[in-house]
Write an enzyme that holds these catalytic residues in place. Sequence first.
Site, short mmCIF file in Angstrom:
data_model
loop_
_atom_site.label_atom_id
_atom_site.label_comp_id
_atom_site.label_asym_id
_atom_site.label_seq_id
_atom_site.Cartn_x
_atom_site.Cartn_y
_atom_site.Cartn_z
N GLY A 55 0.85 -1.19 0.00
CA GLY A 55 0.00 0.00 0.00
C GLY A 55 0.88 1.23 0.00
O GLY A 55 2.07 1.13 0.32
N CYS A 82 5.31 -6.06 1.76
CA CYS A 82 5.60 -4.63 1.67
C CYS A 82 4.91 -3.86 2.79
O CYS A 82 5.22 -4.07 3.95
CB CYS A 82 5.23 -4.11 0.28
SG CYS A 82 6.02 -2.53 -0.08
N TYR A 83 3.93 -3.00 2.49
CA TYR A 83 3.22 -2.29 3.57
C TYR A 83 2.67 -3.30 4.58
O TYR A 83 2.71 -3.07 5.79
CB TYR A 83 2.08 -1.46 2.98
CG TYR A 83 1.26 -0.72 4.01
CD1 TYR A 83 1.67 0.52 4.50
CD2 TYR A 83 0.07 -1.26 4.52
CE1 TYR A 83 0.93 1.20 5.46
CE2 TYR A 83 -0.67 -0.60 5.48
CZ TYR A 83 -0.25 0.64 5.94
OH TYR A 83 -0.98 1.29 6.89
N HIS A 170 8.19 -7.97 -3.16
CA HIS A 170 6.91 -8.46 -3.69
C HIS A 170 7.08 -9.83 -4.34
O HIS A 170 7.51 -9.92 -5.49
CB HIS A 170 6.38 -7.48 -4.74
CG HIS A 170 5.91 -6.20 -4.15
ND1 HIS A 170 4.61 -5.95 -3.84
CD2 HIS A 170 6.61 -5.09 -3.79
CE1 HIS A 170 4.50 -4.74 -3.32
NE2 HIS A 170 5.70 -4.19 -3.27
N GLU A 172 4.88 -11.67 -5.54
CA GLU A 172 3.86 -11.90 -6.57
C GLU A 172 4.26 -11.41 -7.95
O GLU A 172 3.72 -11.86 -8.95
CB GLU A 172 2.52 -11.26 -6.15
CG GLU A 172 2.47 -9.74 -6.20
CD GLU A 172 3.08 -9.04 -4.98
OE1 GLU A 172 3.82 -9.71 -4.23
OE2 GLU A 172 2.84 -7.84 -4.79
N SER A 224 -20.99 -9.68 -27.83
CA SER A 224 -20.25 -9.24 -29.02
C SER A 224 -19.61 -10.41 -29.74
O SER A 224 -19.16 -10.29 -30.86
CB SER A 224 -19.16 -8.25 -28.60
OG SER A 224 -18.13 -8.95 -27.92
N GLY A 226 -16.93 -11.66 -28.55
CA GLY A 226 -15.58 -11.65 -27.99
C GLY A 226 -15.55 -12.56 -26.76
O GLY A 226 -16.60 -12.96 -26.25
N VAL A 227 -14.33 -12.87 -26.30
CA VAL A 227 -14.23 -13.88 -25.24
C VAL A 227 -14.90 -13.43 -23.94
O VAL A 227 -15.61 -14.22 -23.30
CB VAL A 227 -12.76 -14.35 -25.04
CG1 VAL A 227 -11.82 -13.22 -24.85
CG2 VAL A 227 -12.66 -15.34 -23.91
N ASP A 228 -14.75 -12.17 -23.56
CA ASP A 228 -15.29 -11.75 -22.26
C ASP A 228 -16.82 -11.82 -22.24
O ASP A 228 -17.40 -12.40 -21.32
CB ASP A 228 -14.85 -10.32 -21.90
CG ASP A 228 -13.33 -10.17 -21.92
OD1 ASP A 228 -12.65 -11.21 -21.88
OD2 ASP A 228 -12.85 -9.03 -21.97
N SER A 229 -17.45 -11.22 -23.25
CA SER A 229 -18.92 -11.23 -23.20
C SER A 229 -19.45 -12.65 -23.43
O SER A 229 -20.48 -13.03 -22.87
CB SER A 229 -19.53 -10.23 -24.17
OG SER A 229 -19.34 -10.61 -25.51
N LYS A 370 -7.26 -11.99 -18.11
CA LYS A 370 -7.70 -12.50 -19.42
C LYS A 370 -7.46 -14.01 -19.58
O LYS A 370 -8.33 -14.74 -20.03
CB LYS A 370 -6.94 -11.76 -20.53
CG LYS A 370 -7.50 -11.96 -21.89
CD LYS A 370 -8.68 -11.06 -22.11
CE LYS A 370 -9.24 -11.11 -23.48
NZ LYS A 370 -10.30 -10.09 -23.63
#
Length: 513
Positions: A55, A82-83, A170, A172, A224, A226-229, A370
């Site tokens: 943070g 970290c924080y 970090h 990650e 649409s 597309g992959v997300d929708s 994604k």
Amino acid sequence: MEKEMVIVLDFGGQYNQLIARRVRECNVYCEVKPYTMSLDEIKAANPKGIIFTGGPNSVYLEESPHYDKAIFELGIPILGICYGSQLMAYELGGEVATAPVSEYGQTDVTADNEGSLLFEGVSQKSICWMSHTDYISKLPEGFRRTAWSDVCPNAAMECAERRLYATQFHPEVMHTREGMKMLSNFVYKVCGCKGDWQMASFVETTIRQLREKIGGGKVLCALSGGVDSSVAAVLLSKAVGKQLTCVFVDHGLLRKNEGDEVEAVFGPNGSYDLNFIRVNAQERFYSKLAGVEEPEAKRKIIGAEFIRVFEEEAKKIGAVDFLVQGTIYPDVIESGLGKSAVIKSHHNVGGLPDCVDFKEIVEPLRMLFKDEVRKAGLELGIPEYLVYRQPFPGPGLGIRIIGEVTAEKVRIVQDADYIYREEIAKAGVQGLGQYFAALTNMRSVGVMGDFRTYDYAIALRAVMTSDFMTAEAAPIPWEVLSKVTNRIVNEVKGVNRVLYDCTGKPPATIEFE
Ligand code: XMP
């Protein structure tokens, strides 16, 4: 069976979702929660472990986010990053001070890792990624130092008996070379997780939660293709079936056969239980675009028309309870961290909420990256060609045709693009972030057979990129380019030249508009 989960307690760091994602990569379910989550809520969630994020604040300032010290008495393993590490030190009686020198970026860290579960199997000297101005200047009682750097005397600390661990760096981020090992040590060796979570569990849990949330309500989704929708729509369809209506606007600016492909998957003969409405609005868009050459003007017209078409369909459906958005985590970051109901800013979804009569937005993919969305898509049985689709802009081919858009030019760019994609796939060219054909507005003289031609030039584009913010032109093998060129000039009427775009981003953009 008790559900295994780790909570990431968010103190405002940039990498909070990345930490959660790394834990999920270890096959342990993980969610990010705000640091305002109460101790009772944490107890009720019964996590196997807790990770405090980084943070931007200094723990010794009163206004900085703190947490009830009783959290350290729950007996639940905690990893502070970290924080989060400074917070642990500070709350338990150690000291935190401004470091004489700030550390940013890759840093050599030496581990005193003898007997430390967190550092088990990690090299004694390792590169870790730092980003801090404060550091732990004095360890709390009962803690031992487990790593240090030239600048940071306590780059990691632990109190193994209480299962409390902390790293100033970090683990990650991928620049911390052995960070994944440390996180996996934390979840397996410290927290004792079994690691039986998979994307299938996310899918199952999400469907159950959606069912509970939506009850008997009506749901509307702008699909649409597309992959997300697509993934969002399938999750909803599995959760509430015919209560979901998907509206797919074919604006006539899609890739070749795309409209039919979407219909084949989601339409009445497709694989899912939902109401599917395809609006064939090609002519409407073409007539609005007639005579318009400027790219931004085209984008605005396509965006506005899209909303008008959608609005008309939404009116026919009437009031709905929920509007589905395929927002994924990177969209949330782009639109400002932590804001509620963030809407994708790209044109074809951004204006939807205003034109639909609905009570609430549902965003089932909000916490996924994604590649996780793609995994969920495969899990849901969505065909691979939809799941691994390249990014495609909302305004579609409208912005891949330089100058005025006409039905004839759409046909040319669709056919050329189809050939290009087919040949790239055949040749197995790897490592491309995005590739497509665009139609330049340039006509030039050529000769075909014994005839003079005066036809268009197609531009081929292919880029390598990891984040789409910057990109390099890809070195497509010459044989592939020459095969594509031959096929395009022979098979696509109206084209007599093919050019390859060698420009990176910057100075160009990825799209060719
Ligand atoms: P540029 O051309 O700005 O594009 O380098 C970066 C990425 O964004 C995609 N793009 C869009 N995506 N709606 C979208 O959903 C849009 O209006 C839009 N414009 C560009 C582009 O394809 C590339 O992946």
